[in-house]
Design an enzyme around this catalytic site. Structure first.
Site, PDB file in Angstrom:
ATOM      1  N   THR A 187       5.686   1.313  14.693  1.00  0.00           N
ATOM      2  CA  THR A 187       4.241   1.118  14.754  1.00  0.00           C
ATOM      3  C   THR A 187       3.813   0.912  16.200  1.00  0.00           C
ATOM      4  O   THR A 187       4.657   0.805  17.065  1.00  0.00           O
ATOM      5  CB  THR A 187       3.978  -0.142  13.909  1.00  0.00           C
ATOM      6  OG1 THR A 187       4.276   0.198  12.579  1.00  0.00           O
ATOM      7  CG2 THR A 187       2.607  -0.698  14.014  1.00  0.00           C
ATOM      8  N   ARG A 215       1.169   2.218  -0.627  1.00  0.00           N
ATOM      9  CA  ARG A 215       1.833   1.057  -0.036  1.00  0.00           C
ATOM     10  C   ARG A 215       1.103   0.611   1.242  1.00  0.00           C
ATOM     11  O   ARG A 215       0.717   1.412   2.083  1.00  0.00           O
ATOM     12  CB  ARG A 215       3.280   1.440   0.288  1.00  0.00           C
ATOM     13  CG  ARG A 215       4.104   0.326   0.940  1.00  0.00           C
ATOM     14  CD  ARG A 215       4.151   0.449   2.431  1.00  0.00           C
ATOM     15  NE  ARG A 215       4.982  -0.583   3.033  1.00  0.00           N
ATOM     16  CZ  ARG A 215       4.986  -0.859   4.340  1.00  0.00           C
ATOM     17  NH1 ARG A 215       4.219  -0.185   5.164  1.00  0.00           N
ATOM     18  NH2 ARG A 215       5.760  -1.805   4.821  1.00  0.00           N
ATOM     19  N   VAL A 216       0.896  -0.697   1.365  1.00  0.00           N
ATOM     20  CA  VAL A 216       0.316  -1.279   2.577  1.00  0.00           C
ATOM     21  C   VAL A 216       1.278  -2.346   3.087  1.00  0.00           C
ATOM     22  O   VAL A 216       1.764  -3.168   2.310  1.00  0.00           O
ATOM     23  CB  VAL A 216      -1.054  -1.922   2.282  1.00  0.00           C
ATOM     24  CG1 VAL A 216      -1.622  -2.587   3.532  1.00  0.00           C
ATOM     25  CG2 VAL A 216      -2.037  -0.870   1.761  1.00  0.00           C
ATOM     26  N   GLY A 217       1.556  -2.325   4.377  1.00  0.00           N
ATOM     27  CA  GLY A 217       2.458  -3.315   4.968  1.00  0.00           C
ATOM     28  C   GLY A 217       1.684  -4.462   5.579  1.00  0.00           C
ATOM     29  O   GLY A 217       0.647  -4.906   5.054  1.00  0.00           O
ATOM     30  N   ASP A 218       2.153  -4.965   6.699  1.00  0.00           N
ATOM     31  CA  ASP A 218       1.530  -6.118   7.351  1.00  0.00           C
ATOM     32  C   ASP A 218       0.458  -5.741   8.367  1.00  0.00           C
ATOM     33  O   ASP A 218      -0.400  -6.561   8.696  1.00  0.00           O
ATOM     34  CB  ASP A 218       2.599  -6.921   8.099  1.00  0.00           C
ATOM     35  CG  ASP A 218       3.300  -6.052   9.139  1.00  0.00           C
ATOM     36  OD1 ASP A 218       3.877  -5.008   8.740  1.00  0.00           O
ATOM     37  OD2 ASP A 218       3.228  -6.369  10.330  1.00  0.00           O
ATOM     38  N   THR A 237       5.420  -6.146  14.652  1.00  0.00           N
ATOM     39  CA  THR A 237       5.967  -4.883  14.143  1.00  0.00           C
ATOM     40  C   THR A 237       7.253  -5.179  13.382  1.00  0.00           C
ATOM     41  O   THR A 237       7.925  -6.176  13.655  1.00  0.00           O
ATOM     42  CB  THR A 237       6.227  -3.883  15.287  1.00  0.00           C
ATOM     43  OG1 THR A 237       6.962  -2.757  14.768  1.00  0.00           O
ATOM     44  CG2 THR A 237       7.028  -4.494  16.431  1.00  0.00           C
ATOM     45  N   GLY A 238       7.577  -4.317  12.433  1.00  0.00           N
ATOM     46  CA  GLY A 238       8.787  -4.527  11.645  1.00  0.00           C
ATOM     47  C   GLY A 238       8.509  -4.229  10.186  1.00  0.00           C
ATOM     48  O   GLY A 238       7.505  -3.586   9.861  1.00  0.00           O
ATOM     49  N   ILE A 239       9.347  -4.715   9.314  1.00  0.00           N
ATOM     50  CA  ILE A 239       9.231  -4.360   7.897  1.00  0.00           C
ATOM     51  C   ILE A 239       8.186  -5.259   7.229  1.00  0.00           C
ATOM     52  O   ILE A 239       8.398  -6.463   7.020  1.00  0.00           O
ATOM     53  CB  ILE A 239      10.595  -4.443   7.203  1.00  0.00           C
ATOM     54  CG1 ILE A 239      11.574  -3.492   7.912  1.00  0.00           C
ATOM     55  CG2 ILE A 239      10.479  -4.074   5.728  1.00  0.00           C
ATOM     56  CD1 ILE A 239      12.980  -3.489   7.369  1.00  0.00           C
ATOM     57  N   GLY A 240       7.037  -4.643   6.891  1.00  0.00           N
ATOM     58  CA  GLY A 240       5.869  -5.380   6.437  1.00  0.00           C
ATOM     59  C   GLY A 240       6.128  -6.289   5.251  1.00  0.00           C
ATOM     60  O   GLY A 240       5.599  -7.407   5.181  1.00  0.00           O
TER      61      GLY A 240
END
Ligand code: ASP
Length: 304
Positions: A187, A215-218, A237-240
């Site tokens: 990201t 799908r929605v992350g952080d 950043t990273g796995i939401g």
């Protein structure tokens, strides 16, 4: 991975950008250009928020990062769903989630900040973009096409494409129109402190892959992927799915507001996660700036 930090209390303008945890430092040049674009915007009389947005637009247009023109493909090999958000210490707040067919989601997020709402999602967000004057745009980059092909190959081998998640989950809950068939994160984000000591953050992503449609992350979730207030600005950043459970941006912001040094705060934030979970943070405060991640993370910092 500890990176540049500046702990001196001052109101020198600062722009810090990242190109995603799990990316490559070979892409620092794009971050450097983006940070420069942000600083130029400040020098041209723009606000901290304008500068953060200018930096993220540069990264969205670069094509090498998982945002805007480089956004990751969904599992159907055709859809691109993007999330973006902006916030500043004067109260501006706007975000889009699962938006399709726009070139610069971060500009749409900034436009949302001028509406009565803070977050628009899916088809409504796209319709809003058209009303706000953003042209339709749907272009699949070569890089993302190749990445998608590699992901499909990985899914076919049975090797877990997302740490701790069985590939079968994506097949079991398949919600695309296309028949079921069988990519990592990177990201972009920017945090800014202007010469008057105001703070802003902007972020943009194509999300993570593999993922189900919708799908929605952080990244567009306040307090998880981003936060800005009078004590600073944070981009994550990273796995939401892991980041939202820790409300990571607001947690780190709280430590900083409580007096913790910015470098210690970002390191402590990353340390909340097991090593196999990609996570990275950038932050700017009254005292300085810091970047930290448990993966390689392209980034840059400029100040004036
Ligand atoms: N945080 C983003 C998401 O989970 C991905 C990333 O930062 O690379 O959507």
């Amino acid at each position: 991975m500890q990176q540049a930090a500046n702990q001196t209390e001052n109101t020198q303008a600062l722009v810090v950008v990242h190109g995603g945890a799990g990316g490559s430092r070979d892409q620092d040049d794009g971050c450097q250009l983006a940070a420069g674009a942000g600083l130029d915007r400040l020098h041209g009389g723009g606000s901290a928020l304008d500068a953060a947005v200018a930096a993220v637009v540069a990264l969205e247009n670069d094509g090498r990062y998982n945002a805007g023109s480089g956004a990751v493909l969904c599992l159907d090999g055709e859809s691109i769903e993007m999330d973006a958000a902006v916030m500043d210490s004067t109260g501006a707040l706007g975000a889009v989630a699962c938006i399709q067919r726009v070139k610069n989601p971060v500009l749409v997020a900034q436009a949302v900040s001028r509406t009565p709402h803070w977050l628009l999602a899916g088809e409504g967000a796209e319709r809003f973009a058209r009303v706000a004057g953003f042209a339709p745009h749907h272009q699949i980059s070569e890089r993302q096409r190749a990445k998608h092909d590699r992901l499909m190959a990985t899914l076919a081998t049975g090797e877990a494409a997302t740490p701790g998640v069985a590939n079968r989950a994506f097949a079991d809950y398949w919600n695309y129109d296309t028949p079921r068939t069988f990519q990592p994160c990177d990201t972009v984000g920017a945090v800014v402190r202007d010469g008057a000591g105001r703070f802003a953050v902007a972020g943009s992503t194509g999300g993570s892959a593999p993922s189900l449609l919708g799908r929605v992350g952080d990244t567009p979730v306040i307090g998880s992927g981003f936060y800005a207030g009078t004590d600073g600005a944070i981009a994550v950043t990273g796995i939401g799915e892991h980041i939202v459970r820790r409300l990571l941006a607001y947690t780190v912001y709280g430590w900083i507001a409580g007096g913790m040094a910015v470098q210690e705060a970002v390191e402590q934030g990353v340390a909340l996660f097991p090593q196999e979970i990609d996570v990275g943070l950038i932050a700017v405060t009254r005292g300085g700036a810091a970047m930290h991640s448990n993966r390689e993370m392209p980034c840059a910092q400029v100040g004036a």
